[in-house]
Design a protein around this motif. Structure first.
Motif, PDB file in Angstrom:
ATOM      1  N   PRO A 142       0.893  -1.439  -0.100  1.00  0.00           N
ATOM      2  CA  PRO A 142      -0.088  -0.187  -0.159  1.00  0.00           C
ATOM      3  C   PRO A 142       0.888   1.097   0.265  1.00  0.00           C
ATOM      4  CG  PRO A 142      -0.742  -1.680   1.713  1.00  0.00           C
ATOM      5  CD  PRO A 142       0.480  -1.980   1.220  1.00  0.00           C
ATOM      6  N   SER A 143       0.456   2.244  -0.695  1.00  0.00           N
ATOM      7  CA  SER A 143       1.263   3.415  -0.823  1.00  0.00           C
ATOM      8  C   SER A 143       1.210   4.064   0.518  1.00  0.00           C
ATOM      9  CB  SER A 143       0.582   4.503  -1.674  1.00  0.00           C
ATOM     10  OG  SER A 143       0.142   3.884  -2.876  1.00  0.00           O
ATOM     11  N   ALA A 144       2.501   4.746   0.888  1.00  0.00           N
ATOM     12  CA  ALA A 144       2.890   5.255   2.031  1.00  0.00           C
ATOM     13  C   ALA A 144       2.229   6.801   1.985  1.00  0.00           C
ATOM     14  CB  ALA A 144       4.510   5.519   2.084  1.00  0.00           C
ATOM     15  N   TYR A 145       2.099   7.288   3.150  1.00  0.00           N
ATOM     16  CA  TYR A 145       1.325   8.370   3.107  1.00  0.00           C
ATOM     17  C   TYR A 145       1.969   9.400   3.941  1.00  0.00           C
ATOM     18  CZ  TYR A 145      -3.238   6.603   1.910  1.00  0.00           C
ATOM     19  OH  TYR A 145      -4.559   6.026   1.024  1.00  0.00           O
ATOM     20  N   ILE A 146       1.760  10.910   3.748  1.00  0.00           N
ATOM     21  CA  ILE A 146       2.422  11.895   4.058  1.00  0.00           C
ATOM     22  C   ILE A 146       1.662  12.389   5.234  1.00  0.00           C
ATOM     23  CG2 ILE A 146       3.383  14.108   3.745  1.00  0.00           C
ATOM     24  CD1 ILE A 146       4.011  12.981   0.835  1.00  0.00           C
ATOM     25  N   GLU A 147       2.104  12.862   6.378  1.00  0.00           N
ATOM     26  CA  GLU A 147       1.050  13.164   7.369  1.00  0.00           C
ATOM     27  C   GLU A 147       1.363  14.521   7.510  1.00  0.00           C
ATOM     28  OE1 GLU A 147      -0.292  11.647  11.782  1.00  0.00           O
ATOM     29  OE2 GLU A 147       1.770  11.735  11.346  1.00  0.00           O
ATOM     30  N   VAL A 148       0.161  15.242   7.677  1.00  0.00           N
ATOM     31  CA  VAL A 148       0.012  16.786   8.084  1.00  0.00           C
ATOM     32  C   VAL A 148      -0.645  16.962   9.306  1.00  0.00           C
ATOM     33  CG1 VAL A 148      -0.700  18.984   7.313  1.00  0.00           C
ATOM     34  CG2 VAL A 148       0.023  17.441   5.531  1.00  0.00           C
ATOM     35  N   VAL A 149      -0.005  17.629  10.333  1.00  0.00           N
ATOM     36  CA  VAL A 149      -0.588  17.799  11.575  1.00  0.00           C
ATOM     37  C   VAL A 149      -0.646  19.268  11.963  1.00  0.00           C
ATOM     38  CG1 VAL A 149      -0.449  17.395  14.094  1.00  0.00           C
ATOM     39  CG2 VAL A 149       0.129  15.500  12.282  1.00  0.00           C
ATOM     40  N   SER A 150      -1.761  19.833  12.466  1.00  0.00           N
ATOM     41  CA  SER A 150      -1.989  21.223  12.981  1.00  0.00           C
ATOM     42  C   SER A 150      -2.091  21.174  14.373  1.00  0.00           C
ATOM     43  CB  SER A 150      -2.925  22.021  12.132  1.00  0.00           C
ATOM     44  OG  SER A 150      -4.298  21.332  12.406  1.00  0.00           O
ATOM     45  N   THR A 151      -1.517  22.084  15.095  1.00  0.00           N
ATOM     46  CA  THR A 151      -1.546  22.026  16.589  1.00  0.00           C
ATOM     47  C   THR A 151      -2.363  23.441  17.040  1.00  0.00           C
ATOM     48  OG1 THR A 151       0.515  22.901  16.861  1.00  0.00           O
ATOM     49  CG2 THR A 151       0.238  20.593  16.920  1.00  0.00           C
ATOM     50  N   ASP A 152      -1.767  24.546  17.064  1.00  0.00           N
ATOM     51  CA  ASP A 152      -2.087  25.500  17.582  1.00  0.00           C
ATOM     52  C   ASP A 152      -2.684  26.797  16.529  1.00  0.00           C
ATOM     53  OD1 ASP A 152       0.454  26.117  17.151  1.00  0.00           O
ATOM     54  OD2 ASP A 152       0.696  27.218  19.045  1.00  0.00           O
ATOM     55  N   GLN A 153      -2.177  26.436  15.143  1.00  0.00           N
ATOM     56  CA  GLN A 153      -2.595  27.199  14.109  1.00  0.00           C
ATOM     57  C   GLN A 153      -3.208  26.719  12.970  1.00  0.00           C
ATOM     58  OE1 GLN A 153       1.209  28.913  12.828  1.00  0.00           O
ATOM     59  NE2 GLN A 153       1.274  30.312  14.522  1.00  0.00           N
ATOM     60  N   VAL A 154      -4.229  27.563  12.175  1.00  0.00           N
ATOM     61  CA  VAL A 154      -4.922  27.052  10.865  1.00  0.00           C
ATOM     62  C   VAL A 154      -3.914  26.842   9.861  1.00  0.00           C
ATOM     63  CG1 VAL A 154      -6.747  27.458   9.232  1.00  0.00           C
ATOM     64  CG2 VAL A 154      -6.897  28.124  11.756  1.00  0.00           C
ATOM     65  N   LEU A 155      -3.757  25.882   9.143  1.00  0.00           N
ATOM     66  CA  LEU A 155      -2.770  25.494   8.034  1.00  0.00           C
ATOM     67  C   LEU A 155      -3.478  25.746   6.635  1.00  0.00           C
ATOM     68  CD1 LEU A 155      -0.670  22.693   9.380  1.00  0.00           C
ATOM     69  CD2 LEU A 155      -0.236  25.204   9.780  1.00  0.00           C
ATOM     70  N   ASN A 156      -2.818  26.083   5.616  1.00  0.00           N
ATOM     71  CA  ASN A 156      -3.300  26.290   4.232  1.00  0.00           C
ATOM     72  C   ASN A 156      -2.097  25.086   3.657  1.00  0.00           C
ATOM     73  OD1 ASN A 156      -5.471  28.158   4.263  1.00  0.00           O
ATOM     74  ND2 ASN A 156      -3.811  29.451   4.725  1.00  0.00           N
ATOM     75  N   LYS A 157      -2.996  24.253   2.970  1.00  0.00           N
ATOM     76  CA  LYS A 157      -1.933  23.147   2.235  1.00  0.00           C
ATOM     77  C   LYS A 157      -2.567  22.908   0.901  1.00  0.00           C
ATOM     78  CE  LYS A 157       1.084  19.651   1.831  1.00  0.00           C
ATOM     79  NZ  LYS A 157       2.386  19.817   2.003  1.00  0.00           N
ATOM     80  N   THR A 170      -5.906  19.147  13.988  1.00  0.00           N
ATOM     81  CA  THR A 170      -6.408  18.386  13.040  1.00  0.00           C
ATOM     82  C   THR A 170      -5.181  17.331  12.538  1.00  0.00           C
ATOM     83  OG1 THR A 170      -7.822  20.047  12.292  1.00  0.00           O
ATOM     84  CG2 THR A 170      -7.005  18.306  10.759  1.00  0.00           C
ATOM     85  N   GLN A 171      -5.353  16.152  12.226  1.00  0.00           N
ATOM     86  CA  GLN A 171      -4.432  15.213  11.788  1.00  0.00           C
ATOM     87  C   GLN A 171      -4.876  14.743  10.639  1.00  0.00           C
ATOM     88  OE1 GLN A 171      -4.237  12.930  15.662  1.00  0.00           O
ATOM     89  NE2 GLN A 171      -2.257  12.510  14.727  1.00  0.00           N
ATOM     90  N   ILE A 172      -4.147  14.981   9.632  1.00  0.00           N
ATOM     91  CA  ILE A 172      -4.784  14.335   8.220  1.00  0.00           C
ATOM     92  C   ILE A 172      -3.325  13.783   7.451  1.00  0.00           C
ATOM     93  CG2 ILE A 172      -4.254  16.632   7.067  1.00  0.00           C
ATOM     94  CD1 ILE A 172      -7.044  15.812   5.399  1.00  0.00           C
ATOM     95  N   SER A 173      -3.631  13.008   6.333  1.00  0.00           N
ATOM     96  CA  SER A 173      -2.327  12.572   5.712  1.00  0.00           C
ATOM     97  C   SER A 173      -3.043  12.197   4.241  1.00  0.00           C
ATOM     98  CB  SER A 173      -1.833  11.237   6.256  1.00  0.00           C
ATOM     99  OG  SER A 173      -3.013  10.066   6.284  1.00  0.00           O
ATOM    100  N   TYR A 174      -2.162  12.181   3.319  1.00  0.00           N
ATOM    101  CA  TYR A 174      -2.422  11.770   1.850  1.00  0.00           C
ATOM    102  C   TYR A 174      -1.224  10.922   1.074  1.00  0.00           C
ATOM    103  CZ  TYR A 174       1.147  15.580   0.865  1.00  0.00           C
ATOM    104  OH  TYR A 174       2.036  16.373   0.988  1.00  0.00           O
ATOM    105  N   ALA A 175      -1.887  10.077   0.229  1.00  0.00           N
ATOM    106  CA  ALA A 175      -0.806   9.253  -0.677  1.00  0.00           C
ATOM    107  C   ALA A 175       0.390  10.025  -1.373  1.00  0.00           C
ATOM    108  CB  ALA A 175      -1.636   8.492  -1.413  1.00  0.00           C
TER     109      ALA A 175
END
Length: 319
Positions: free
Chosen positions: A111-126, A140-145
């Motif tokens: 399965p494809s590896a995933y790249i994780e994006v985690v925001s803690t105390d700030q809003v992120l634009n990705k 927020t915790q999110i990841s993408y292939a």
């Protein structure tokens, strides 16, 4: 500094002398890329251990194949030099050929590896590799292939994300949220997933949601609420834009129950505002994402409520 592969193999076999250990360790400390080379080499070697006992590969031919494959690897891989042509090293090379093939096959089929994006105390634009734009709320915790242009797969573990998805009919955009699958082609929508509750609000286009054997389509102005208790897909009209506060910097309420507005305030400010059980009113109007006390004063003035503070909570109640 180039490293002889024969010495690396001896190092993995723990057959190096003290001087040779010093040479390898100095090489590893010289550059992070060297450590990456050894790690890749070690992965291949570890995979070979299970195959060593049964390998029937022709040793001379195997070494030639291994050298050709290794020479084709990216620069980060070890530089291959000829090994001594004795039986031991040819046997190692033969096993490595088999292991290399297994490792390559695993890399392709796993399965494809995933790249994780985690925001803690700030809003992120990705911006994702396909051009899709994400606004990611705090906590927020999110990841993408990692091969996202071909596999537009996203996993949302926790939090709030606004998706503005790039149009691509050939590669649908799929979001995995526990047991829920969301699929789109090109559209914009917001997903909130906290404490196993999921809310999906569509701003443009069409969103397809699947849960087990259920499937539903949402269009502009519709939303879907999924809770652990119901596990049902039931859509309704979206009557406010509270979900959007972290993008617009506004709490926009439209005849919204006060309890729901307070939940959005608590999420945004990390506060513990509580509405008295006797208070059953609604609020209409915008509030700026600024000072909590100022917003509470506006709410209480409009609804004729009072504010009571203690160390644990802020209570809104009738006078």
């Amino acid at each position: 500094m180039e490293m002889n592969d024969e010495l690396l193999i001896k190092f993995l076999l723990k057959e190096t002398s003290e001087d040779e250990n010093t040479i390898v360790n100095d090489w590893l400390l010289a550059s992070p890329a060297n450590a990456a080379q050894l790690t890749q080499f070690e992965k291949i070697w570890n995979a070979s251990k299970q195959l060593a006992a049964t390998s029937q590969v022709d040793e001379q031919q195997a070494w030639l194949k291994f050298k050709a494959k290794a020479d084709a690897l990216p620069v980060a891989q070890p530089i291959v030099k000829p090994l001594k042509r004795n039986h031991l090293w040819l046997r190692i090379a033969a096993v490595l050929v088999v292991a290399f093939s297994v490792w390559s096959l695993y890399t392709i089929l796993a399965p494809s590896a995933y790249i994780e994006v985690v925001s803690t105390d700030q809003v992120l634009n990705k911006t994702l590799p396909d051009g899709s734009a994400l606004t990611i709320n705090k906590n927020t915790q999110i990841s993408y292939a990692n091969n996202f242009k071909k596999n537009r797969s996203v996993r949302l573990k926790e939090g709030d994300v606004f998706f503005d998805v790039a149009h691509d009919k050939q590669h649908p955009f799929v979001i995995d949220i526990d047991d829920v699958d969301v699929e789109v082609v090109g559209t914009s929508f917001n997903i909130k997933h906290r404490k196993d509750n999921t809310e999906i609000v569509v701003e443009t286009g069409i969103v397809k949601v699947k849960l087990n054997d259920q499937e539903i389509r949402l269009v502009k102005g519709e939303k879907l609420l999924i809770s652990p208790a119901t596990k049902q897909l039931q859509k309704e009209q979206s009557t406010d834009q509270l979900y959007n506060y972290y993008r617009t910097k506004l709490f926009i309420a439209n005849n919204t129950p006060l309890q729901k507005l307070v939940e959005a305030l608590n999420e945004a400010y990390g506060s513990n505002v509580v509405v008295d059980d006797k208070v059953n009113v609604t609020f209409t109007g915008p509030l700026e994402l600024g000072n909590l006390d100022q917003n509470l004063s506006v709410i209480c003035d409009a609804l004729k409520l009072k504010i009571t503070r203690n160390q644990k909570e802020i209570l809104l109640s009738y006078p």
